[in-house]
Design a protein around this motif. Sequence first.
Motif, PDB file in Angstrom:
ATOM      1  N   LYS A  62     111.060  53.671  44.813  1.00  0.00           N
ATOM      2  CA  LYS A  62     112.144  54.786  45.010  1.00  0.00           C
ATOM      3  C   LYS A  62     111.511  55.922  45.681  1.00  0.00           C
ATOM      4  N   ASN A  63     110.111  56.260  45.328  1.00  0.00           N
ATOM      5  CA  ASN A  63     109.239  57.518  45.638  1.00  0.00           C
ATOM      6  C   ASN A  63     109.454  57.410  47.304  1.00  0.00           C
ATOM      7  N   TYR A  64     109.260  56.310  47.978  1.00  0.00           N
ATOM      8  CA  TYR A  64     109.202  56.170  49.429  1.00  0.00           C
ATOM      9  C   TYR A  64     110.458  56.514  49.937  1.00  0.00           C
ATOM     10  N   PHE A  65     111.431  55.963  49.375  1.00  0.00           N
ATOM     11  CA  PHE A  65     112.939  56.427  49.683  1.00  0.00           C
ATOM     12  C   PHE A  65     113.380  57.967  49.631  1.00  0.00           C
ATOM     13  N   ILE A  66     112.991  58.494  48.775  1.00  0.00           N
ATOM     14  CA  ILE A  66     113.178  59.855  48.287  1.00  0.00           C
ATOM     15  C   ILE A  66     112.254  60.665  49.463  1.00  0.00           C
ATOM     16  N   ALA A  67     110.994  60.477  49.493  1.00  0.00           N
ATOM     17  CA  ALA A  67     110.208  61.150  50.332  1.00  0.00           C
ATOM     18  C   ALA A  67     110.800  61.079  51.851  1.00  0.00           C
ATOM     19  N   ALA A  68     111.141  59.766  52.379  1.00  0.00           N
ATOM     20  CA  ALA A  68     111.605  59.606  53.716  1.00  0.00           C
ATOM     21  C   ALA A  68     113.081  60.105  53.934  1.00  0.00           C
ATOM     22  N   ALA A  69     113.889  60.213  52.953  1.00  0.00           N
ATOM     23  CA  ALA A  69     115.270  60.965  53.091  1.00  0.00           C
ATOM     24  C   ALA A  69     114.788  62.482  53.202  1.00  0.00           C
ATOM     25  N   ILE A  70     114.175  63.027  52.510  1.00  0.00           N
ATOM     26  CA  ILE A  70     113.856  64.297  52.600  1.00  0.00           C
ATOM     27  C   ILE A  70     113.205  64.762  54.084  1.00  0.00           C
ATOM     28  N   VAL A  79     106.836  65.424  64.694  1.00  0.00           N
ATOM     29  CA  VAL A  79     106.099  64.153  64.169  1.00  0.00           C
ATOM     30  C   VAL A  79     105.158  64.735  63.188  1.00  0.00           C
ATOM     31  N   GLY A  80     104.353  65.865  63.413  1.00  0.00           N
ATOM     32  CA  GLY A  80     103.500  66.495  62.280  1.00  0.00           C
ATOM     33  C   GLY A  80     104.183  67.064  61.255  1.00  0.00           C
ATOM     34  N   VAL A  81     105.467  67.804  61.326  1.00  0.00           N
ATOM     35  CA  VAL A  81     106.325  68.490  60.354  1.00  0.00           C
ATOM     36  C   VAL A  81     106.855  67.083  59.460  1.00  0.00           C
ATOM     37  N   GLY A  82     107.194  65.814  59.926  1.00  0.00           N
ATOM     38  CA  GLY A  82     107.869  64.726  59.169  1.00  0.00           C
ATOM     39  C   GLY A  82     106.640  64.298  58.287  1.00  0.00           C
ATOM     40  N   SER A  83     105.270  64.178  59.023  1.00  0.00           N
ATOM     41  CA  SER A  83     104.275  63.687  58.165  1.00  0.00           C
ATOM     42  C   SER A  83     103.709  64.507  57.137  1.00  0.00           C
ATOM     43  N   VAL A  84     103.745  65.782  57.200  1.00  0.00           N
ATOM     44  CA  VAL A  84     103.459  66.728  56.153  1.00  0.00           C
ATOM     45  C   VAL A  84     104.393  66.780  55.072  1.00  0.00           C
ATOM     46  N   VAL A  85     105.730  66.618  55.474  1.00  0.00           N
ATOM     47  CA  VAL A  85     106.668  66.712  54.257  1.00  0.00           C
ATOM     48  C   VAL A  85     106.953  65.266  53.430  1.00  0.00           C
ATOM     49  N   TYR A  86     106.545  64.185  54.234  1.00  0.00           N
ATOM     50  CA  TYR A  86     106.537  62.989  53.780  1.00  0.00           C
ATOM     51  C   TYR A  86     105.369  62.629  52.632  1.00  0.00           C
ATOM     52  N   PHE A  87     104.210  63.128  53.000  1.00  0.00           N
ATOM     53  CA  PHE A  87     103.184  62.843  52.175  1.00  0.00           C
ATOM     54  C   PHE A  87     102.963  63.985  51.002  1.00  0.00           C
ATOM     55  N   SER A  88     103.622  65.122  51.419  1.00  0.00           N
ATOM     56  CA  SER A  88     103.558  66.209  50.345  1.00  0.00           C
ATOM     57  C   SER A  88     104.720  65.832  49.277  1.00  0.00           C
ATOM     58  N   MET A  89     105.705  65.214  49.646  1.00  0.00           N
ATOM     59  CA  MET A  89     106.676  64.742  48.719  1.00  0.00           C
ATOM     60  C   MET A  89     105.933  63.597  47.885  1.00  0.00           C
ATOM     61  N   LEU A  90     105.156  62.842  48.287  1.00  0.00           N
ATOM     62  CA  LEU A  90     104.752  61.558  47.574  1.00  0.00           C
ATOM     63  C   LEU A  90     103.645  62.217  46.622  1.00  0.00           C
ATOM     64  N   ILE A  91     102.953  63.321  47.014  1.00  0.00           N
ATOM     65  CA  ILE A  91     102.109  63.991  45.844  1.00  0.00           C
ATOM     66  C   ILE A  91     102.983  64.747  44.957  1.00  0.00           C
ATOM     67  N   LEU A  92     103.958  65.292  45.334  1.00  0.00           N
ATOM     68  CA  LEU A  92     104.857  65.942  44.159  1.00  0.00           C
ATOM     69  C   LEU A  92     105.465  65.139  43.227  1.00  0.00           C
ATOM     70  N   LEU A  93     105.532  63.843  43.713  1.00  0.00           N
ATOM     71  CA  LEU A  93     106.353  62.834  42.853  1.00  0.00           C
ATOM     72  C   LEU A  93     105.133  62.030  42.181  1.00  0.00           C
ATOM     73  N   LYS A  94     103.861  62.143  42.510  1.00  0.00           N
ATOM     74  CA  LYS A  94     102.830  61.509  41.946  1.00  0.00           C
ATOM     75  C   LYS A  94     102.785  60.272  42.026  1.00  0.00           C
ATOM     76  N   ILE A 141     100.221  54.915  44.058  1.00  0.00           N
ATOM     77  CA  ILE A 141      99.845  53.917  45.240  1.00  0.00           C
ATOM     78  C   ILE A 141      99.139  54.731  46.366  1.00  0.00           C
ATOM     79  N   PHE A 142      99.862  56.044  46.577  1.00  0.00           N
ATOM     80  CA  PHE A 142      99.414  56.927  47.751  1.00  0.00           C
ATOM     81  C   PHE A 142      98.372  57.782  47.298  1.00  0.00           C
ATOM     82  N   LEU A 143      98.493  58.082  45.930  1.00  0.00           N
ATOM     83  CA  LEU A 143      97.405  59.016  45.331  1.00  0.00           C
ATOM     84  C   LEU A 143      96.034  58.262  45.311  1.00  0.00           C
TER      85      LEU A 143
END
Length: 431
Positions: free
Chosen positions: A369-377, A398-413, A416-418
Amino acid sequence: MIFMLLAESVVSSGFSQALVQRSEALTSDDTSTIFYVNVAYGLAIYALLYFSAPLIAQFYGEPELVEIARLLFLVIIINSLAVVVRAQLLIKVDFKSQAIAAAIATVISAGAGLYLAKSGYDYWAFVWMLLLRALVQTICLWLFTRWIPKLVFSLDSFKSLFFFGSNLIIAGFISTLVNNIYIALVGKYYNAASVGYFTQATNLTNFLAQFITSTMQGVSYPVLTSIKMERERLIAAYRKIIQLTMLVSLPALIGFSAVAQEFVHLFLGEQWLSAVPIIQILCFARAITPISAVSMSILNVIGRSDLFLKVDLVKLPVTVGTLLVAVNFGIEAVAVAVVINVLISFLINSYFPGKYFDFGALAQLNSTKNYFIAAAIMFIGVGLLGFSEEWYWLCMKVGVGSVVYFSMLILLKDPIFLGMAFRFVKRARLQ
């Protein structure tokens, strides 16, 4: 191409995975026997398609397809020679050699194709490019493995591998038919422009999805096979592979959907902009295709190719039914039908993993679910940037999308990504 893919599925789908599944007890008699079986299959299928070429041309109303098909179908024979050596590299988890072989073949064939196209060979440039790519890649794979088949045919080896392999051959044929029936009917019922838009959209989205799928399956299948007798380890590894697959698949496909207009304008030209809505729709379908493929792969790991076949048989009438309805409403409706079928297929594919491993559709979605949430945002954020014809705008998106996606995964803790990020930083410090 469609008929060639169907034939390829018969030659390559079954026995390659059967060899990998049996890797712990594989003998030289097994590999030699399957090599001769695959070559025989390749020759037989080529002969069948050679004489069927006029019927294929008649179906599409294009007489030129007779000569094109008869030459292009030689790829089937060439690829049949590489099935066993490719399986041997998979067993060794040697993806470097496969990548090098593919890269060499792509560079040489692409160069030859461009030369022929500029020299006025028209569509024959594509035919010779595909033939050359198959030939060069097969030669490279043989050079890397340095394997020579024995002059032996073991009936025991054939019988022991046939049941597992034959189920996958039939399933592979059905799966390929299901995945390509859209293009076949679009080519039959729509004009050339619509065929071009749909085919281009399909090729682009399938390339991304298949690259992710083949990479993840290539790595995971031999690894999972090696621990198939250790249930707890197998389930834990299967769960992690599902998560890693979606970690990569969702940002790649949803991100591509967000930048599709810029990509098409810059790389294909304004004349292809009508394909953008179809690309965007198909991106949402292909984003979850890799996770379905992993769910099917686990059935092969535990030696249940019969269940693999049953699942594909169940999906066939669903796909045909939705397609026959969709073709009456236009090309974009066909793309929507693909999305519907992919969602239904995901539910069907995850049934047996849920039954045997308690990791069905809901469990898989919950774990990712974390990846769905991050991808949607990410998709919303990139979409708010608007459209520009400049190269830098695509790079910025592409740069903005990458930053947003990985930032969301950090916020969602996301663990796997961490965990991956921590290991990457640790390794960088050590170097």
